[in-house]
Each structure stands twice: as C-alpha cells, then as structure tokens.
Write an enzyme that holds these catalytic residues in place. Structure first.
Site, short mmCIF file in Angstrom:
data_model
loop_
_atom_site.label_atom_id
_atom_site.label_comp_id
_atom_site.label_asym_id
_atom_site.label_seq_id
_atom_site.Cartn_x
_atom_site.Cartn_y
_atom_site.Cartn_z
N ARG A 1 50.06 27.89 13.45
CA ARG A 1 48.85 28.52 14.21
C ARG A 1 47.61 28.04 13.45
O ARG A 1 46.71 27.82 14.41
CB ARG A 1 48.99 30.22 13.94
CG ARG A 1 49.99 30.56 14.65
CD ARG A 1 49.76 32.39 14.86
NE ARG A 1 48.26 32.60 15.08
CZ ARG A 1 47.89 33.45 14.66
NH1 ARG A 1 48.65 34.56 14.22
NH2 ARG A 1 46.56 33.94 14.91
N ASN B 1 38.62 29.16 13.71
CA ASN B 1 37.99 30.21 14.22
C ASN B 1 36.76 29.92 15.07
O ASN B 1 36.29 30.73 15.90
CB ASN B 1 37.66 30.96 13.10
CG ASN B 1 38.85 32.00 12.59
OD1 ASN B 1 40.03 31.82 13.11
ND2 ASN B 1 38.70 32.54 11.33
N CYS C 1 47.68 38.44 13.79
CA CYS C 1 48.41 38.90 12.59
C CYS C 1 48.45 40.26 12.24
O CYS C 1 47.57 40.92 12.60
CB CYS C 1 47.56 37.95 11.42
SG CYS C 1 48.06 36.46 11.38
C1 UD1 Z 1 37.78 36.79 12.45
C2 UD1 Z 1 38.51 35.71 11.94
C3 UD1 Z 1 39.50 36.24 10.98
C4 UD1 Z 1 38.90 36.67 9.76
C5 UD1 Z 1 38.06 37.90 10.01
C6 UD1 Z 1 37.05 38.36 9.16
C7 UD1 Z 1 38.96 34.56 14.40
C8 UD1 Z 1 39.52 34.18 15.48
N1 UD1 Z 1 39.24 35.37 13.32
O1 UD1 Z 1 38.61 37.68 12.77
O2 UD1 Z 1 40.42 35.17 10.51
O3 UD1 Z 1 39.81 37.28 8.96
O4 UD1 Z 1 37.09 37.35 11.34
O5 UD1 Z 1 36.26 37.30 8.31
O6 UD1 Z 1 37.75 34.05 14.10
N2 UD1 Z 1 36.84 45.91 13.52
C9 UD1 Z 1 37.21 47.11 14.24
N3 UD1 Z 1 36.61 47.11 15.64
C10 UD1 Z 1 36.31 46.07 16.25
C11 UD1 Z 1 36.26 44.67 15.69
C12 UD1 Z 1 36.64 44.71 14.24
O7 UD1 Z 1 37.18 48.11 13.77
O8 UD1 Z 1 35.87 45.91 17.29
C13 UD1 Z 1 37.19 45.79 12.42
C14 UD1 Z 1 38.83 45.02 12.13
O9 UD1 Z 1 39.69 45.78 12.17
C15 UD1 Z 1 38.63 44.59 10.58
C16 UD1 Z 1 36.99 44.33 10.47
O10 UD1 Z 1 36.42 44.90 11.55
O11 UD1 Z 1 39.15 45.63 9.64
C17 UD1 Z 1 36.80 42.77 10.63
O12 UD1 Z 1 37.03 42.32 11.73
P1 UD1 Z 1 36.36 41.10 12.31
O13 UD1 Z 1 35.06 40.94 11.46
O14 UD1 Z 1 35.95 41.65 13.76
O15 UD1 Z 1 37.21 40.20 12.38
P2 UD1 Z 1 38.02 39.34 13.66
O16 UD1 Z 1 36.94 38.80 14.37
O17 UD1 Z 1 39.23 39.94 14.06
#
Ligand code: UD1
Length: 421
Positions: A400, A23, A117
């Site tokens: 992955r 990540n 995912c």
């Molecule tokens: C990253 C990690 C993933 C991990 C997650 C939480 C990477 C590539 N992936 O994912 O492995 O599970 O952090 O620790 O680094 N959300 C919104 N709007 C947005 C962005 C996020 O609603 O614009 C929501 C998502 O749907 C989710 C939550 O916020 O329910 C957490 O997402 P986020 O912290 O952004 O995770 P990722 O960056 O996608």
C-alpha cells in the site's frame, strides 16, 4: 499471499531513491477533480493506494492514465457519477477526500464512510464540520455521507479545527479552492504534504497562503485550471530507510529526501548516535558497529515526531542500550507491531499509549505478521538487523505504501526477497 523473506545481519551501503509522498499524492489526485482541464502529476509513487484512488476516480468518469517516468495523467472533463461506494472507499481513508471536490464542482455527492489501517477509530467529524462551514448540507445514512452544496455553490468561511487534523485541513483546502470568497482555516495541520497541496492549488488558480503555519487563507475561484505538478519526496519513506540503515548498520544516501522535513526524527536519531547529514539533493545516514543509545520519543502533529515513523523507531530502539519510552498521542491503537517485534526477541511492555522498550544486544529472525502499513515495515527493519531469517507474512500492507521495497533494499546490499505462497 506473498511474503517477504529476509536474511538479516548485512550492512546497507549505497544509495536508496526516495519516491514521491504517498500521503501527498492521494490528495493531489483529489485536487484534479476540481478542474475540467488535464492535470499531470510527476514523481508519482506507484503504490496499491494510488491505484485504489485511481480506480475510484475512474468510476466517477475521470480519465486516469499511468505514463512513463512516474507520471500520472488525470482528466476530470466531466463526471459520469458522484457516488463512491463502500467497496471503493473502505480500503483506504484518503479516498474520502473526493467528497469535498465533488460537491464543490457538481453540487452533490454520496460517499461511503472510509476504512483504512486499523490503528484507531479515525472518525471524519472534522472533515464534515469543515464542509458544513462552507455551506454544505450533510446527512449520514446507512454508512454513507450524502452532501450537497447550497444554490450558487460553496461559500468561503472561517473554519476553526479543534484538532490539527491532516485530512480535515486538506479536505477544507480542496473544497475552499472552488468556494466563493475567502476561507480561513485556523489550527490547520502543518505537515509538508499540506504545503505541497497548497502549491498545487495555487498553481491551479486558487490563492493559498500560510501553508506550514496554523492559519491558512484561501481565495476560492469559480474555475480552476489544469497543471503539471511534482509530488514532494516522501518523508515517511525517508524516515523508514534512514531507520533501516541505522538498525542494520551501514552508510547510505537517501536520494531525493528532503532533510528539512524530518527534523524531529533527525534529532532523535542523532541523540541515539546515528550520523545524519544533509547532502546535495538528499540525506546521508551512517552508523558503524557501535551500540546505539536509547532515546524517548512522543508522537505529535508536525513538526513533532511523526506517528507514521513511530513503529520504525521502535524497531531501532529494540537494539539500543538502556530503556526507551515511546508515547503515541495521535492514534489510540498503534502498537500492534510490539508483540511481533517481541517474536524476534525484543523486550517491550505496552501500557495504554506508552511502550517501554528495554534494548537487547541481538534480535533473532522469526516468522512475523504484518498488521498495518507502518507496523509492517518496522518488522522489515528489525529483520534486517536480526541474526538469521525473518519471514514477514501478509505483505499486502507494505505494498500500500512502499514502492519497490525489496529492490530498493537489495540495491544497497540487503538480502531480502518476495516469495509467492
Ligand atoms: C494522515 C496520514 C496518516 C498519518 C496522519 C497523522 C494520509 C493519507 N494519512 O491521516 O498517514 O498517520 O495523517 O499524521 O495522509 N480525527 C478525528 N476526526 C476527524 C479527523 C481526524 O477525530 O475528522 C482524529 C483521528 O482519529 C486521529 C487524529 O485525529 O486520532 C489524527 O488524524 P488526522 O490528522 O486526520 O490523520 P489522517 O488525515 O487520517
């Protein structure tokens, strides 16, 4: 399609090397887009996800070259394109992070909305709000984001995130590093990967302060310089092998693991009866034959219990005495491993975002199906602890995010092999 075949019931003894964090690596690769000078990443994990990201960057005109000793050389001297197609972005959400750097450097970009995912809706609204706060104009059409910077480039701003999203925090940090003036990100995510990106951006010439707290301050620069940066150790891979040793029983040192990055997990594992000890440049995990106690957990943003280790912890709890309640608060569809674990004899009931795991004395090997990255590896953990043979199908999910999984486990005594179908 390959499958993984495990003969369970063997203790894990020895040393397991921990790779650089997937990540973190993906966002550090995106950081290389911010400079026309060469960037070298060391301790790079060799994974399908980092290759996808490499393909996308190469399609933009970046020189991407895997070098020996886990090094990756990236050079975005100039771009030949600022367009990232659906085909390149749909497989993996982190590829979306090229949008901010492209508009910061080239003034415009068109990037497909991401895939990844199937663990929840995972919108990108917070990413887009952060870029808009920096002055970007954003339009959504036909599954694509078309974005452009104002004349004179992005401008530093205050960004208040309604949720401490990891991806949105990182995206804002990347773009703000090439914005004019100061950006403050409030309610920023505090994951160790954010600290790694902050160190990298600071070495490139932006000044990033406060990473690891909820308030990150960035002084942007007109131009950033190239660097060599070492990717931080993968705390999720660490968690995974720690839980594998605990589930199968054994005594192993996870080389290169950062003890300080998994405190919530260590606390839960210690409560369950597993020995966790910081050793030089790693962490030692040990469990003798005694049965574990069940422990309740709730996933939370860092420093809380990581959602990316929830499936693996559930695999451990299937064998504990008593009942464990596991609450998932980050993603809405992240219990797909529960019915697969049940094939091995686990007793799990899921109600909404809560799973009740009633520990059983033994699991029995069975064929199972990998559904997403972390869920797949929870099945491997359960298979290592189960009696008899477990076959994990659809292992491309594992590739992955886990480098040389079978080799690392075989190295400490597991009987696990990959078979081509
Ligand atoms: C990253 C990690 C993933 C991990 C997650 C939480 C990477 C590539 N992936 O994912 O492995 O599970 O952090 O620790 O680094 N959300 C919104 N709007 C947005 C962005 C996020 O609603 O614009 C929501 C998502 O749907 C989710 C939550 O916020 O329910 C957490 O997402 P986020 O912290 O952004 O995770 P990722 O960056 O996608």
């Amino acid at each position: 399609m390959d499958r993984i075949v495990i003969q369970g019931g063997t203790r894990l003894e020895g040393r397991i090397p921990i790779s650089g964090a997937k990540n973190s690596a993906l966002k550090l690769m995106a950081a290389a887009l911010l400079t026309d000078e060469p960037v070298t990443l060391t301790n790079m994990p060799r994974l399908a996800d980092s290759r996808f990201m490499g393909h996308l960057m190469a399609s933009l005109g970046v020189t991407v070259e895997e070098a020996p000793n886990a090094c990756l050389n990236l050079h975005a001297a100039k771009f030949t394109d600022t367009y990232a197609s659906y085909d390149l972005v749909r497989k993996m959400r982190a590829t979306f992070n090229v949008l901010g750097p492209l508009i910061a450097r080239e003034g415009k970009a068109k990037v497909s909305l991401p895939g990844g995912c199937a663990i929840g809706a995972r919108p990108v609204d917070l990413h887009l709000k952060a870029l808009e706060a920096l002055g970007a104009r954003i339009e959504l059409s036909e599954g694509y984001v078309e974005a452009s910077a104002p004349k004179g480039g992005l401008v530093g701003a205050e960004i208040d995130l309604p949720f401490a999203s990891v991806g949105a925090t990182e995206h804002a940090m990347l773009a703000a590093s090439l914005a004019r003036g100061e950006t403050v990100i409030e309610n920023a995510a505090r994951e160790p990967e954010i600290g790694d990106l902050a160190d990298c951006l600071t070495a490139m010439g932006a000044l990033v302060e406060g990473a690891g707290t909820s308030s990150i301050r960035i002084q942007g620069r007109e131009k950033l310089n190239g660097i060599t940066h070492r990717v931080v150790g993968d705390r999720i891979e660490t968690a995974t092998y720690a839980l594998a040793v605990a589930a199968a029983g054994g005594d192993a040192v996870l080389d290169g693991a950062v003890h300080a990055h998994n405190k919530a997990l260590w606390s839960a594992m210690s409560k369950a009866g597993v020995t966790v000890e910081a050793v030089e440049n790693g962490v030692r995990i040990a469990r003798n034959g005694s049965r574990l106690d069940s422990v309740d957990i709730e996933t939370q943003p860092y420093p809380g219990f990581p959602t990316d280790a929830q499936a693996q912890f559930m695999a451990l709890m299937t064998l504990a005495s008593g009942t464990s309640v596991i609450r998932e608060t980050i993603f809405e569809n992240r219990f797909m491993h529960a019915p697969e674990l049940a094939r091995l004899g686990a007793d799990i009931t899921v109600h909404g975002n809560e799973a009740v795991v009633r520990g059983v004395k033994t699991l029995k090997g069975a064929p199972v199906m990998a559904t997403d990255l972390r869920a797949s590896v929870s099945l491997v953990i359960a298979g290592l602890a189960a009696e008899g043979e477990t076959v994990v199908n659809r292992v491309y999910h594992l590739d992955r995010g886990f480098e040389r999984l079978e080799a690392k486990l075989t190295g400490c005594g597991a009987r696990i092999e990959r078979q081509a179908e």
